[in-house]
Design a protein around this motif. Structure first.
Motif, PDB file in Angstrom:
ATOM      1  N   ILE A 194      36.226  17.244  20.717  1.00 27.42           N
ATOM      2  CA  ILE A 194      35.440  17.702  19.834  1.00 27.42           C
ATOM      3  C   ILE A 194      35.526  19.251  19.812  1.00 27.42           C
ATOM      4  CG2 ILE A 194      33.708  15.857  20.409  1.00 27.42           C
ATOM      5  CD1 ILE A 194      32.390  17.498  22.453  1.00 27.42           C
ATOM      6  N   LEU A 195      36.286  19.851  20.648  1.00 28.33           N
ATOM      7  CA  LEU A 195      36.632  21.280  20.513  1.00 28.33           C
ATOM      8  C   LEU A 195      37.950  21.553  19.664  1.00 28.33           C
ATOM      9  CD1 LEU A 195      35.215  22.528  23.954  1.00 28.33           C
ATOM     10  CD2 LEU A 195      34.155  22.580  21.659  1.00 28.33           C
ATOM     11  N   ARG A 196      38.856  20.886  20.423  1.00 25.17           N
ATOM     12  CA  ARG A 196      40.231  21.052  19.694  1.00 25.17           C
ATOM     13  C   ARG A 196      40.285  20.750  18.425  1.00 25.17           C
ATOM     14  NH1 ARG A 196      42.884  17.535  22.837  1.00 25.17           N
ATOM     15  NH2 ARG A 196      42.477  15.885  21.217  1.00 25.17           N
ATOM     16  N   GLU A 197      39.855  19.360  17.937  1.00 26.72           N
ATOM     17  CA  GLU A 197      40.230  18.929  16.489  1.00 26.72           C
ATOM     18  C   GLU A 197      39.543  19.689  15.501  1.00 26.72           C
ATOM     19  OE1 GLU A 197      42.453  15.974  16.517  1.00 26.72           O
ATOM     20  OE2 GLU A 197      42.305  17.055  18.330  1.00 26.72           O
ATOM     21  N   PRO A 198      38.400  20.325  15.619  1.00 27.97           N
ATOM     22  CA  PRO A 198      37.621  21.161  14.509  1.00 27.97           C
ATOM     23  C   PRO A 198      38.293  22.487  14.708  1.00 27.97           C
ATOM     24  CG  PRO A 198      35.936  20.043  15.950  1.00 27.97           C
ATOM     25  CD  PRO A 198      37.258  19.805  16.762  1.00 27.97           C
ATOM     26  N   LEU A 199      38.937  22.969  15.740  1.00 31.29           N
ATOM     27  CA  LEU A 199      39.836  24.213  15.613  1.00 31.29           C
ATOM     28  C   LEU A 199      40.953  23.999  14.698  1.00 31.29           C
ATOM     29  CD1 LEU A 199      39.317  25.604  19.228  1.00 31.29           C
ATOM     30  CD2 LEU A 199      38.251  26.359  17.277  1.00 31.29           C
ATOM     31  N   GLU A 263      32.930  24.299  11.577  1.00 32.52           N
ATOM     32  CA  GLU A 263      33.686  23.535  12.667  1.00 32.52           C
ATOM     33  C   GLU A 263      32.894  22.455  13.332  1.00 32.52           C
ATOM     34  OE1 GLU A 263      36.590  27.107  13.937  1.00 32.52           O
ATOM     35  OE2 GLU A 263      34.769  26.831  15.138  1.00 32.52           O
ATOM     36  N   ARG A 264      31.646  22.685  13.533  1.00 32.01           N
ATOM     37  CA  ARG A 264      30.730  21.918  14.415  1.00 32.01           C
ATOM     38  C   ARG A 264      30.585  20.673  13.296  1.00 32.01           C
ATOM     39  NH1 ARG A 264      25.523  22.777  17.504  1.00 32.01           N
ATOM     40  NH2 ARG A 264      24.463  20.807  17.909  1.00 32.01           N
ATOM     41  N   ALA A 265      30.615  20.642  11.959  1.00 27.81           N
ATOM     42  CA  ALA A 265      30.373  19.860  10.906  1.00 27.81           C
ATOM     43  C   ALA A 265      31.547  18.954  10.919  1.00 27.81           C
ATOM     44  CB  ALA A 265      30.352  20.348   9.418  1.00 27.81           C
ATOM     45  N   ASP A 313      47.166  27.771  23.893  1.00 22.64           N
ATOM     46  CA  ASP A 313      47.460  26.524  23.353  1.00 22.64           C
ATOM     47  C   ASP A 313      47.264  26.121  21.683  1.00 22.64           C
ATOM     48  OD1 ASP A 313      48.539  25.338  26.064  1.00 22.64           O
ATOM     49  OD2 ASP A 313      46.336  25.404  26.502  1.00 22.64           O
ATOM     50  N   LEU A 314      46.723  27.018  21.064  1.00 21.47           N
ATOM     51  CA  LEU A 314      46.263  26.568  19.832  1.00 21.47           C
ATOM     52  C   LEU A 314      47.410  26.507  18.825  1.00 21.47           C
ATOM     53  CD1 LEU A 314      44.228  25.826  17.683  1.00 21.47           C
ATOM     54  CD2 LEU A 314      43.694  28.059  17.279  1.00 21.47           C
ATOM     55  N   ALA A 315      48.322  27.460  18.735  1.00 23.11           N
ATOM     56  CA  ALA A 315      49.814  27.530  17.977  1.00 23.11           C
ATOM     57  C   ALA A 315      50.363  26.540  18.387  1.00 23.11           C
ATOM     58  CB  ALA A 315      50.086  29.023  18.210  1.00 23.11           C
ATOM     59  N   ALA A 316      50.702  26.158  19.660  1.00 22.20           N
ATOM     60  CA  ALA A 316      51.629  25.326  20.175  1.00 22.20           C
ATOM     61  C   ALA A 316      51.295  23.762  19.880  1.00 22.20           C
ATOM     62  CB  ALA A 316      51.898  25.130  21.638  1.00 22.20           C
ATOM     63  N   THR A 317      49.674  23.613  19.788  1.00 21.12           N
ATOM     64  CA  THR A 317      49.250  22.577  19.461  1.00 21.12           C
ATOM     65  C   THR A 317      49.458  22.195  17.959  1.00 21.12           C
ATOM     66  OG1 THR A 317      47.440  22.523  21.257  1.00 21.12           O
ATOM     67  CG2 THR A 317      46.913  21.050  19.203  1.00 21.12           C
ATOM     68  N   ARG A 318      49.136  23.300  17.108  1.00 19.39           N
ATOM     69  CA  ARG A 318      49.359  23.017  15.646  1.00 19.39           C
ATOM     70  C   ARG A 318      50.740  22.652  15.452  1.00 19.39           C
ATOM     71  NH1 ARG A 318      45.453  25.009  12.166  1.00 19.39           N
ATOM     72  NH2 ARG A 318      43.984  26.272  13.121  1.00 19.39           N
ATOM     73  N   ALA A 319      51.808  23.427  16.188  1.00 21.13           N
ATOM     74  CA  ALA A 319      53.055  23.122  15.765  1.00 21.13           C
ATOM     75  C   ALA A 319      53.312  21.577  16.276  1.00 21.13           C
ATOM     76  CB  ALA A 319      54.003  23.797  16.595  1.00 21.13           C
TER      77      ALA A 319
END
Length: 323
Positions: A194-199, A263-265, A313-319
């Motif tokens: 619920i935090l990662r996917e909206p980001l 993001e919350r939406a 971790d955000l950039a690596a998660t996107r990749a």
């Protein structure tokens, strides 16, 4: 100093290994060799010391013995089958979470010098539910197979420690957020999602209500706790080797409030009775008095957790997600 990370291919195992590589030593002592062990061979690691990468079965005494060679000083036992997977497949959970721990004990007792063993247990080994604020002396009464396996493993490791086969610290980890990568089979996976996917700009389901409270920690703080447990004086623990670390009690609504409105939406309510039934029995908060006295650092708030995820971790998660 030789160090072994069982579960070295998992996300916390990788972060721990990267931290050891960056620091080059532990408690002022240089690392002579690091062994990373997992079901599949862990990824390469750049480090100022030799790194062995082994694939094997943690429930195999022979495989674990190869991963814990003579001269090993510290074993981080992070290998596990996660909560919902252990509940869905009883035999797999028992094999990895319980029999895997027996293999670790067997490997450690063969060493000429008993190693420090850091074992990652879980808040799932407790009951109490949403109304609980558990003191350090609370009994472990798990309401799921994963928690039962973790509690049983704690007891067996503690007895081995009492007998001088190893020197144990069991850390009952809170739900770790924000996990990088993709959702997994843990019942608590939604707490990161619920935090990662909206980001990432993605929708995600919320299987519980926004008033649901959970005991959490960040990957950074979890690794801090591991490293502290690896070098701390264990004499004050006596025979009680279980530690409830100082996590953060927070509601789903409070976590969502740290997101932007857009993001919350992206978080949609989608009740799931199976998930709610597993996580609903977990305690929402621990006093963690003992851990603070033992020098375990407390967890910072949700904004700090999100900032760390964006940085680490955000950039690596996107990749990883092909975005």
């Amino acid at each position: 100093m030789k160090i072994t990370i069982l579960g070295g291919g998992g996300f916390l195992g990788r972060k721990l290994a990267q931290r050891l590589a960056a620091e080059g030593g532990l408690d002022g002592r240089p690392i002579a060799e690091l062994t990373l062990f997992d079901l599949a061979e862990p990824a390469p690691l750049e480090a100022p010391f030799p790194v062995r990468r082994l694939a094997g079965d943690v429930a195999s005494a022979a495989d674990v013995a190869k991963a814990v060679p003579e001269g090993t000083s510290v074993v981080f036992h992070l290998a596990a089958v996660v909560s919902a997977a252990a509940e869905a497949d009883f035999d797999l959970g028992m094999r990895v979470n319980l029999h895997g721990t027996l293999a670790v004990i067997e490997a450690c007792r063969k060493l000429s010098t008993p190693p420090r063993v850091l074992f990652t247990s879980s808040v799932a080994s407790f009951g109490g539910g949403q109304s609980a604020l558990l003191p350090d002396e609370a009994r472990q009464v798990p309401g799921n197979s994963y928690g039962a396996q973790k509690a049983a493993a704690e007891l067996l490791l503690a007895d081995a420690s009492r007998r001088g086969m190893l020197d144990l610290v069991s850390i009952r980890l809170p739900t770790v957020i924000v996990r990088p990568g993709r959702p997994n089979k843990a019942a608590s996976s939604f707490v990161s999602a619920i935090l990662r996917e909206p980001l990432l700009g993605l929708e995600t389901p919320l299987p519980v209500g926004e008033d649901f409270r959970v005991w959490v920690c960040s990957p950074r703080r979890a690794v801090d706790w591991f490293l502290h447990a690896a070098v701390m004086d264990t004499a004050p623990l006596g025979i009680d080797r279980g530690v409830n670390p100082p996590g953060l009690a927070v509601s789903v609504g409070e976590m969502l409030a740290a997101l932007t409105p857009a993001e919350r939406a992206l978080v949609r309510s989608e009740p799931d009775a199976v998930i709610a039934g597993i996580v609903g029995g977990w305690p929402a908060e621990f006093a963690a008095t003992r851990a603070k006295k033992l020098g375990f650092a407390p967890q910072e708030g949700v904004p700090a957790i999100l900032a760390a995820f964006r940085e680490d971790d955000l950039a690596a998660t996107r990749a990883d997600r092909g975005m």
